[in-house]
Design an enzyme around this catalytic site. Structure first.
Site, PDB file in Angstrom:
ATOM      1  N   THR A 110      -0.145  -0.742   6.776  1.00  0.00           N
ATOM      2  CA  THR A 110       1.180  -0.256   6.496  1.00  0.00           C
ATOM      3  C   THR A 110       0.831   0.849   5.404  1.00  0.00           C
ATOM      4  OG1 THR A 110       1.552  -1.877   4.937  1.00  0.00           O
ATOM      5  CG2 THR A 110       2.448  -1.626   7.032  1.00  0.00           C
ATOM      6  N   LYS A 154       2.358   5.008   4.725  1.00  0.00           N
ATOM      7  CA  LYS A 154       2.791   5.493   3.388  1.00  0.00           C
ATOM      8  C   LYS A 154       2.036   6.485   2.895  1.00  0.00           C
ATOM      9  CE  LYS A 154       2.933   0.590   1.957  1.00  0.00           C
ATOM     10  NZ  LYS A 154       2.335  -0.671   1.286  1.00  0.00           N
ATOM     11  N   LYS A 179      -5.993  -1.101  -1.064  1.00  0.00           N
ATOM     12  CA  LYS A 179      -5.701  -2.104  -0.297  1.00  0.00           C
ATOM     13  C   LYS A 179      -6.357  -3.301  -0.783  1.00  0.00           C
ATOM     14  CE  LYS A 179      -7.357   0.431   3.181  1.00  0.00           C
ATOM     15  NZ  LYS A 179      -6.172   0.239   3.932  1.00  0.00           N
ATOM     16  N   ARG A 180      -6.085  -4.652  -0.236  1.00  0.00           N
ATOM     17  CA  ARG A 180      -6.689  -5.829  -0.496  1.00  0.00           C
ATOM     18  C   ARG A 180      -8.156  -5.533  -0.355  1.00  0.00           C
ATOM     19  NH1 ARG A 180      -3.771 -10.429  -1.741  1.00  0.00           N
ATOM     20  NH2 ARG A 180      -5.750 -11.411  -2.129  1.00  0.00           N
ATOM     21  N   HIS A 196      -0.365 -11.585  13.053  1.00  0.00           N
ATOM     22  CA  HIS A 196      -0.777 -10.437  12.094  1.00  0.00           C
ATOM     23  C   HIS A 196      -2.182 -10.505  12.172  1.00  0.00           C
ATOM     24  CE1 HIS A 196       3.260  -9.685  10.370  1.00  0.00           C
ATOM     25  NE2 HIS A 196       3.456 -10.503  10.872  1.00  0.00           N
ATOM     26  N   LYS A 233     -12.127  -4.267   5.450  1.00  0.00           N
ATOM     27  CA  LYS A 233     -11.615  -3.076   5.205  1.00  0.00           C
ATOM     28  C   LYS A 233     -12.504  -1.993   4.862  1.00  0.00           C
ATOM     29  CE  LYS A 233      -7.131  -4.996   3.902  1.00  0.00           C
ATOM     30  NZ  LYS A 233      -6.077  -4.191   4.711  1.00  0.00           N
TER      31      LYS A 233
HETATM   32  C1  LIG Z   1       1.431  -1.197   1.737  1.00  0.00           C
HETATM   33  C2  LIG Z   1       0.477  -2.049   0.456  1.00  0.00           C
HETATM   34  C3  LIG Z   1      -0.688  -2.863   0.927  1.00  0.00           C
HETATM   35  C4  LIG Z   1      -0.974  -2.797   2.407  1.00  0.00           C
HETATM   36  O1  LIG Z   1      -1.923  -1.859   2.592  1.00  0.00           O
HETATM   37  P1  LIG Z   1      -2.963  -1.681   3.830  1.00  0.00           P
HETATM   38  O2  LIG Z   1      -3.711  -0.583   3.504  1.00  0.00           O
HETATM   39  O3  LIG Z   1      -2.154  -1.579   4.775  1.00  0.00           O
HETATM   40  O4  LIG Z   1      -3.835  -2.960   3.754  1.00  0.00           O
HETATM   41  C5  LIG Z   1      -1.185  -3.787   0.363  1.00  0.00           C
HETATM   42  N1  LIG Z   1      -0.692  -3.813  -1.023  1.00  0.00           N
HETATM   43  C6  LIG Z   1       0.047  -3.144  -1.676  1.00  0.00           C
HETATM   44  C7  LIG Z   1       0.636  -3.234  -3.093  1.00  0.00           C
HETATM   45  C8  LIG Z   1       0.791  -2.351  -0.789  1.00  0.00           C
HETATM   46  O5  LIG Z   1       1.881  -1.449  -1.275  1.00  0.00           O
END
Ligand SMILES: *Cc1c(COP(=O)(O)O)cnc(C)c1O
Length: 622
Positions: free
Chosen positions: A456, A460, A348-349, A157, A354
């Site tokens: 991911t 979305k 995102k985190r 990952h 990032k």
């Molecule tokens: C989908 C999701 C992530 C992953 O987001 P990335 O932009 O791919 O890092 C992290 N936290 C939450 C709450 C999510 O729904």
């Protein structure tokens, strides 16, 4: 009464090095709390259970960071041991366990059981399965190893070195001595094999060993996973290539046929139907409901990308989501935003790779441009940044502090008005993602090329009708391939450029000297313009950006700001914007987790689909 009290004590145990850690040694109350005689060891039984439950009391909150804590290793072993006992019990009670009176036959075990190691966290499944087969079930070693390899598969990952699990051997000596012996035996056979293929190549043996020598001897869990699995995969095409060419290069040379790609996906039930019923209905009206279980059917929307009525309906669904989210922010947080502004969302985190800091530099640049020429027309934007910082990650917390500090200045500047707002979304989590993503116009996916394994969130947003501004990283690459690069805002250095820049040497100062708007923004951060009460507040952040930025924020600044100008340009033409939105939605079918799981089943687990017999509902008789 005892249970909640112990829970409370566990959670308020003094904290060290980060506010979230919970001590393992929960104190048992010394004062008798019940006026009962202790019959039959009942109290002890309850207390023991509480001690055992400490193993699962806390979830380690790091993102892409390995912290070698003993409790975490105990947790990993606990979950692996419980899972394997369940698997073995089920196998033995099935007809495939073909027991003669004393011994179970494990011949068919790999055909009936698949263990997918989702990252290295359950890597102990490999030595644990070997232990059960060899020590308990008396299977001979070579047979047991064959069974183990054919049962296990490993998904990688991340390629960030600080995230890879490397447990000190000393911790295994103390907690898992038999597993350590088994790992040594696995490694010995593995290295003998490598040595026979590459005679005299001592450095290769060092690079490929499960045991890393040094002042602290460590176990490289990723190496263990690759050796103990019949398939190894990354989670997006570019990431799976990087895995073969960098982290597991030697292992790929040894067994190229093991390495695969399985691009991640998201479930369209949660991430469209449930969270965005307005858009889902608009799509159903055009192409029916088939796309919900076969997302590739979204392509049927392509012919409607120029359909005036459909464009209007898709834009209307988005506008309704924006109004709803604006109302939510006002009600829950008391912040007012302009619902006709562009919703620019970066959730995102919080992590340096990032590059939330790149977004910050863009926000400051927009602010400075407005201030420089207040009469000029600007495309109104509401920039929303959200995400959690791991409690021990100082730089991530400073990034949040910077976002809110920029917001304090920008949001209260009367010259700016409602042309630019900066909102930090607190407590970002799935339930908040389900609200903000359907309302987003622009999705920020701006990691340094080669660092985001897949992402991911990007998928979305695509499915929910946001356009992506992003680098050629992770699944962004395949999103651009599916929708056509002209329908995303792609910018910045690619993996090869990053490599070349590393060769040449990245010097942030060069960009700072050459780009006046970047220089102004950096100077404002470092001089306390956004933190007037604490002018030195962000000196660590600026020092990092200028002197040891592993993720090369400045190298992509110019391209990013230019790309954001193209975003503004297109946003001024709502019809053309929505056309691209429709093309993105129509081409997002690949990113269904249904497709991902079908590929795992076919290429790794060797299982075929079967019709699901859904039992009739158990209705009450009357
Ligand atoms: C989908 C999701 C992530 C992953 O987001 P990335 O932009 O791919 O890092 C992290 N936290 C939450 C709450 C999510 O729904």
């Amino acid at each position: 009464m005892l249970v909640p009290r112990l829970l409370r004590e566990a959670r308020t145990t003094p904290q060290c090095e980060g506010s979230w850690r919970v001590s393992e040694g929960v104190q048992v109350p010394t004062r008798p709390s019940l006026l009962l005689v202790n019959v039959g060891g009942y109290i002890e039984a309850v207390l023991d259970r509480n001690l055992a439950e400490n193993i699962s009391r806390v979830l380690y909150p790091n993102d892409n960071f390995f912290e070698g804590k003993e409790l975490r290793l105990k947790q990993e072993y606990f979950v692996v041991a419980a899972t394997l006992q369940d698997i073995i019990r089920r196998f033995k009670s099935s007809k495939f366990g073909c027991r003669d009176p004393v011994r179970t036959c494990f011949e068919s075990f790999p055909d009936k059981v698949a263990i997918q190691l989702n990252d290295t966290h359950p890597a102990l499944a490999i030595p644990e399965l070997m232990r059960i087969l060899v020590d308990v079930e008396k299977v001979d070693w070579d047979k047991a190893w064959e069974i183990t390899k054919n049962t296990c598969a490993y998904t990688n990952h991340t390629v960030l070195p600080e995230a890879l699990e490397r447990w000190p051997v000393s911790m295994f000596e103390k907690l898992l001595p038999r597993h350590l012996e088994i790992i040594y035996a696995i490694n010995q056979r593995h290295l003998d094999h490598v040595a026979s293929l590459f005679p005299g190549d001592v450095d290769r043996l060092r690079r490929m060993s499960v045991i890393e020598e040094g002042d602290c001897k460590r176990i490289n869990m990723a190496h263990l996973c690759v050796i103990g699995s019949h398939a190894v995969n990354g989670v997006a095409r570019i990431h799976s290539e990087i895995v073969k060419q960098s982290v597991f290069k030697d292992f790929y040379e040894l067994e190229p046929e093991k390495f695969q790609n399985k691009t991640n996906g998201i479930t369209p039930r949660r991430w469209l139907l449930l969270c965005n019923p307005g858009l889902a209905d608009t799509i159903v009206e055009k192409i029916g409901e088939g796309f919900l279980t076969d997302l590739s059917q979204l392509r049927k929307l392509l012919p409607f990308a120029s359909d005036e009525v459909f464009i209007r309906d898709v834009a209307k669904a988005k506008q309704e989501n924006k109004l709803k989210f604006s109302a939510f922010l006002e009600k829950e947080y008391g912040v007012r935003i302009n619902p006709s502004s562009m919703f620019d969302v970066h959730v995102k985190r919080i992590h340096e790779y990032k590059r939330q800091l790149l977004n910050c530099l863009h926000i400051i640049t927009l602010y400075n441009r407005i201030k420089k020429d207040p009469a000029k027309a600007f495309v109104p934007r509401t920039v929303m940044i959200g995400g959690k910082a791991a409690p021990g990650y100082h730089m991530a917390k400073m990034i949040i502090k910077l976002v809110t500090s920029i917001g304090d200045v920008v949001n209260n500047d009367p010259i700016v008005g409602d042309r630019l707002k900066v909102i930090f979304l607190e407590n970002y989590r799935v339930s908040l993602a389900e609200k903000v993503i359907p309302a987003a116009d622009l999705s920020q996916q701006i990691s340094t090329a080669g660092t985001e394994a897949s992402g991911t969130g990007n998928m979305k947003f695509m499915l929910n009708g946001a356009l992506t501004i992003g680098t050629m990283d992770g699944a962004n690459v395949e999103m651009a391939e599916e929708a056509g690069a002209e329908n995303l805002f792609i910018f910045g250095l690619q993996v090869e450029d990053i490599k070349a820049l590393d060769q040449k040497g990245y010097h942030a100062q060069e960009y700072y000297d050459r780009l006046p708007e970047l220089r102004q923004a950096v100077d404002q951060i470092s001089s306390g313009f956004f933190s007037p009460k604490e002018p030195d507040c962000f000196k660590d952040v600026v020092n990092m950006l200028m002197n040891h930025d592993r993720f090369k924020v400045f190298a992509d600044y110019e391209a990013y700001v230019a790309c954001q100008a193209q975003v503004d340009q297109l946003y001024q033409n709502p019809k053309e914007w929505t056309k691209k939105v429709i093309k993105n939605i129509a081409c997002s079918g690949k990113f269904s987790s249904d497709r991902t799981i079908t590929e795992y089943a076919r290429d790794i687990w060797g299982v075929e689909p079967c019709d699901l017999q859904i039992p009739p509902p158990n209705l009450p008789k009357d």
